[in-house]
Design an enzyme around this catalytic site. Structure first.
Site, short mmCIF file in Angstrom:
data_model
loop_
_atom_site.label_atom_id
_atom_site.label_comp_id
_atom_site.label_asym_id
_atom_site.label_seq_id
_atom_site.Cartn_x
_atom_site.Cartn_y
_atom_site.Cartn_z
N HIS A 1 0.86 -1.27 -0.11
CA HIS A 1 0.06 0.03 -0.15
C HIS A 1 0.81 1.26 -0.05
O HIS A 1 1.14 1.57 0.91
CB HIS A 1 -0.91 -0.12 1.04
CG HIS A 1 -1.77 -1.23 1.31
ND1 HIS A 1 -1.11 -2.29 1.83
CD2 HIS A 1 -2.99 -1.33 0.91
CE1 HIS A 1 -2.20 -3.39 1.82
NE2 HIS A 1 -3.33 -2.78 1.20
N HIS B 1 -4.01 3.12 -3.46
CA HIS B 1 -4.35 2.47 -2.09
C HIS B 1 -3.57 1.15 -2.04
O HIS B 1 -2.51 0.84 -1.17
CB HIS B 1 -5.85 2.20 -1.91
CG HIS B 1 -6.05 1.16 -0.77
ND1 HIS B 1 -6.04 1.49 0.39
CD2 HIS B 1 -6.18 -0.33 -0.95
CE1 HIS B 1 -6.23 0.46 1.11
NE2 HIS B 1 -6.29 -0.54 0.62
N GLU C 1 -18.78 -4.90 23.49
CA GLU C 1 -18.09 -6.19 23.81
C GLU C 1 -16.83 -5.95 22.95
O GLU C 1 -15.62 -6.49 23.33
CB GLU C 1 -18.70 -7.44 23.46
CG GLU C 1 -19.86 -7.66 24.36
CD GLU C 1 -21.20 -7.03 24.00
OE1 GLU C 1 -21.24 -6.29 22.92
OE2 GLU C 1 -21.99 -7.14 24.97
N HIS D 1 -29.10 -17.19 23.36
CA HIS D 1 -28.24 -16.91 24.58
C HIS D 1 -27.43 -18.25 24.81
O HIS D 1 -26.82 -18.07 25.74
CB HIS D 1 -28.99 -16.41 25.71
CG HIS D 1 -29.18 -14.86 25.67
ND1 HIS D 1 -29.91 -14.46 24.73
CD2 HIS D 1 -29.13 -13.98 26.71
CE1 HIS D 1 -30.10 -13.11 24.67
NE2 HIS D 1 -29.55 -12.75 25.85
C1 LIG Z 1 -11.79 -5.34 9.20
C2 LIG Z 1 -11.13 -4.98 7.88
N1 LIG Z 1 -11.90 -5.02 7.12
C3 LIG Z 1 -11.57 -4.85 5.83
C4 LIG Z 1 -10.04 -4.79 5.44
C5 LIG Z 1 -9.39 -4.61 4.12
N2 LIG Z 1 -9.20 -3.31 3.76
C6 LIG Z 1 -7.99 -2.87 4.10
S1 LIG Z 1 -7.55 -1.18 3.69
C7 LIG Z 1 -9.20 -1.16 3.43
C8 LIG Z 1 -9.73 0.14 2.62
C9 LIG Z 1 -9.43 1.16 3.91
O1 LIG Z 1 -9.57 2.42 3.67
P1 LIG Z 1 -9.19 3.63 4.36
O2 LIG Z 1 -8.89 3.40 5.84
O3 LIG Z 1 -9.66 5.04 4.01
O4 LIG Z 1 -7.44 3.55 3.94
P2 LIG Z 1 -6.78 4.39 2.79
O5 LIG Z 1 -7.03 3.53 1.64
O6 LIG Z 1 -7.64 5.77 2.87
O7 LIG Z 1 -5.35 4.31 3.11
C10 LIG Z 1 -9.81 -2.34 3.30
C11 LIG Z 1 -11.27 -2.51 3.30
C12 LIG Z 1 -9.50 -4.53 6.66
N3 LIG Z 1 -8.06 -4.63 6.56
N4 LIG Z 1 -10.06 -4.77 7.80
#
Ligand SMILES: Cc1ncc(C[n+]2csc(CCOP(=O)(O)OP(=O)(O)O)c2C)c(N)n1
Ligand SMILES: [Mg+2]
Length: 684
Positions: free
Chosen positions: A29, A277, A429, A490
């Site tokens: 990234h 990204h 939680e 539950h």
């Molecule tokens: C809980 C979770 N769901 C999905 C992902 C997959 N994922 C990684 S980065 C991303 C997008 C994140 O967007 P943002 O936080 O805006 O990051 P940016 O691209 O702007 O750095 C996703 C969906 C993850 N890492 N964690």
């Protein structure tokens, strides 16, 4: 070179290292590190009190990269600041934490620059991040720990704990529920040493945030009671530094800094697009981008002269001085408050104080018995007095979980009473799990509690505690169908199997009150493993330990509880939790009928599997193939102990809403049914 030029050179070093590393790895990234390099540069080199020579110094400021996919920011910062590695035994090793070679081998096997920040694998990483939202939620635990430590240990003239927690997050972290839960609690608690910086770039993987995230984040956080600042230009280091100064001066509330940034900053074709990204920019685009930065286009992994020195003069000098002063202070503190200083020493090494297990209850045999949760409450109250830094609470179920610390002086943790040992997580939680992890990472021993069924809501954090190898404690009550009338919503079924499947997580389901005591003894001595306690809602008979084996066997995961004459069984009944006494009843009937049965109490698969083969074969002799496992939970996985010839009395469906005794009958958890199955197996 002027300081301003060196700032820019350092920022561009972070950017180009990130671009080059992702390109070399052919995955990763690049865009967010390119955008946030000025932020991370400013926090690290101008603001944070962090000594790269000792990344575990107790009063260091914490840096959490909650948008863990931008890990190259952290690898760059750790490398350029010359952060040293520390091993699990808390000896300073002196090796660099992240070398340039690690960065060249970003995301490759064995590299100390893995895909996402990993606590325990790379020194200087404060918590593992990657599952979005988890880092910011964990940072709330670190900020609670700061308040609690300050209240317990600071004395006039001895401000031992006053660290700040900086957490960087993106759109994803703020969309995730866990982030919202944690932000709400942080606002309630007025955690003024906590600062989140939100990378407001309007981009996630699928494109513009216009497709799914159009809320007013600032208004939301104001509603939570946070101070909200906004910076319109992510490249303005002076403005960033100023915002962080305002944060440090703001009392009584946490701070959110909304930072408007451009993902892939400087990339002519990819800036502000989702393409920046999660994939390499490409060789040509990298060249163009470097040209824009005024960088040698063909240089790779370049750290220009002066950059490391600039970090040494910034964070290096400032951090070393802060730590030196703290150590002087602590030496003087030790003379005036030797007992408190010893507590801090022990805590840092995750050791227990002398007498940590004194006054633990011993429960006399009693057929009526006591519920697992009640025994747990008694044990917790003793342990929390013996171990001053054991704190915790429930997600609004303390009266049911019996986790309230109710001895004189235990108190509630609130904004105005930060020395209290009872945390109130509210009905959150997931954040509770992450906050318990944040406390554990801060070396406070912490537990979180709820009904076992709702462990699902905390599971991502439980998983991370195991991945991080930290000793978080999860106390889950109402562990099976004891919650009868509440019905299948539950009644946990698959939860034991699913938690047992998490590597390194110690799951314990004690069979009576004395097993609860022994289970806690095991848990308290864990230094690098989290634990789950699954406890009954209903009373369980307290078994007669003069007649049967001592409960100390819990430490081995499974032990022979009641044996066949001469220790030569033809049948083994294996049981956990509430089914232990059931197995014993069946065993007595079988013995009376001349069937040589053995009862094995197996509160923890994990502990048992760590015993030597010889011990395991002693408990479950391989030649005794007639085996019955009895557990009010999914049968999934029990084949490993009963084998192909064995049987499992367990759950194959969800439960039902009815009084417990009717459910026991319906689902076969009765002595006669166990006897019947045993006889079928033996053909007698
Ligand atoms: C809980 C979770 N769901 C999905 C992902 C997959 N994922 C990684 S980065 C991303 C997008 C994140 O967007 P943002 O936080 O805006 O990051 P940016 O691209 O702007 O750095 C996703 C969906 C993850 N890492 N964690
Ligand atoms: Mg984004």
């Amino acid at each position: 070179m002027s300081d301003e030029k060196l700032d820019q050179l350092s920022i561009n070093t972070i950017r180009t290292l990130s671009m080059d590393a992702v390109q070399a790895a052919k995955s990763g990234h690049p865009g967010t590190p390119m955008a946030l390099a000025p932020l991370v540069y400013t926090i690290w080199n101008r603001v944070m009190r962090f000594d790269p020579k000792d990344p575990i110094w107790p009063n260091r400021d914490r840096f959490v990269l909650s948008n863990g996919h931008a890990s190259m920011l952290l690898w760059s910062a750790l490398h350029l600041s010359g952060t040293r590695a520390v091993n699990a035994d808390y000896e300073r090793l002196g090796e660099p934490s992240v070398t340039l070679d690690d960065i060249r081998r970003f995301r490759q096997l064995g590299s100390h620059a893995p895909g996402h920040p990993e606590y325990h694998w790379v020194s200087g990483v404060e918590t593992t991040t990657g599952p979005l939202g988890q880092g910011i939620a964990t940072s709330v635990g670190m900020a609670i720990a700061e308040r609690w430590l300050a209240q317990r240990y600071n004395r006039p003239g001895f401000e031992l704990f006053d660290y700040d927690v900086y957490a960087v997050c993106g759109d994803g972290c703020l969309m995730e529920g866990v982030g919202a839960e944690a932000a709400s609690l942080a606002g309630h608690l007025g955690l003024d040493h906590l600062c989140w910086i939100y990378d407001n770039n309007h981009i996630t993987i699928e494109g513009s945030t216009q497709i799914a995230f159009t809320e007013d984040v600032a208004a939301r956080f104001q509603g939570y009671g946070w101070d909200v600042q906004r910076i319109g230009d992510a490249n303005d280091v002076e403005r960033i530094e100023h915002a962080l100064r305002i944060f440090r001066e703001t009392k009584g509330r946490p701070t959110l800094v909304i930072l408007d940034s451009h993902i892939g900053y400087g990339s002519p074709h990819k800036q502000d697009t989702a393409a920046a990204h999660g994939e390499p920019l490409g060789e040509d685009e990298i060249r163009l981008t470097k040209r824009g930065y005024g960088w040698p286009e063909d240089a790779k992994f370049l750290v220009p002269e002066g950059v490391r020195e600039h970090f040494a003069a910034g964070i290096g000098a400032r951090g070393a001085e802060a730590r030196r002063r703290w150590e002087e202070l602590f030496a003087a503190y030790r003379k005036q408050h030797p007992e408190l200083a010893t507590e801090i020493d022990l805590m840092q090494r995750r050791e227990l104080p002398v007498g940590w297990d004194r006054n633990l209850p011993v429960f006399p045999a009693d057929p009526k018995g006591i519920a697992g949760r009640d025994a747990s409450g008694k044990v917790l109250n003793v342990l929390a007095q013996n171990v001053p830094w054991l704190i915790g609470g429930s997600a609004d179920l303390a009266p049911s979980n019996k986790t309230t610390l109710n001895y004189e002086g235990a108190g509630d943790f609130q904004a105005g009473t930060p020395g209290g040992k009872n945390l109130h997580f509210g009905i959150r939680e997931h954040a509770m799990g992450a906050i318990v992890n944040g406390l554990s990472l801060s070396k406070v021993r912490a537990f979180g509690a709820t009904f076992f069924i709702f462990s699902d809501y905390a599971r991502p954090a439980i998983r991370l505690s195991a991945l991080m190898e930290i000793p978080s404690i999860f106390v889950f009550t109402h562990d099976a169908m004891g919650d009868g009338e509440d019905g299948p919503t539950h009644q946990p079924v698959e939860h034991l199997a699913s938690l047992r499947a998490i590597p390194g997580l110690v799951v314990l389901r004690p069979g009576d009150a004395n097993e609860v005591v022994e289970a806690y003894k095991v848990v308290m001595q864990l230094r690098h493993k989290p634990a789950v306690l699954a406890l009954s809602r209903q009373p369980l008979p307290t078994l007669d330990r003069k007649r049967y084996a001592p409960a100390a066997g819990v430490a081995r995961g499974a032990y022979v509880f009641a044996d066949a004459p001469g220790g030569r069984p033809e049948l083994i009944l294996i049981a956990t939790g509430s089914e232990l006494s059931l197995a014993v009843q069946a065993h007595e009937k079988l013995l009376a009928d001349g069937i040589r049965s053995r009862v094995v109490s197996m509160p923890s698969w994990d502990l048992f599997e760590h015993q030597p083969q010889e011990y395991r074969d002693g408990v479950l002799p391989p030649d005794v193939r007639a085996r019955v496992a009895i557990e009010q939970a999914s049968t999934f996985g029990w084949e490993r102990y009963v084998g192909e010839a064995g049987r499992v009395i367990g759950m194959r469906t969800f439960g039902a809403s009815a009084p417990l005794h009717e459910l026991q009958k319906k689902f076969g958890f009765e002595p006669d049914r166990v006897v019947e199955v045993a006889r079928e197996l033996l053909g007698r």
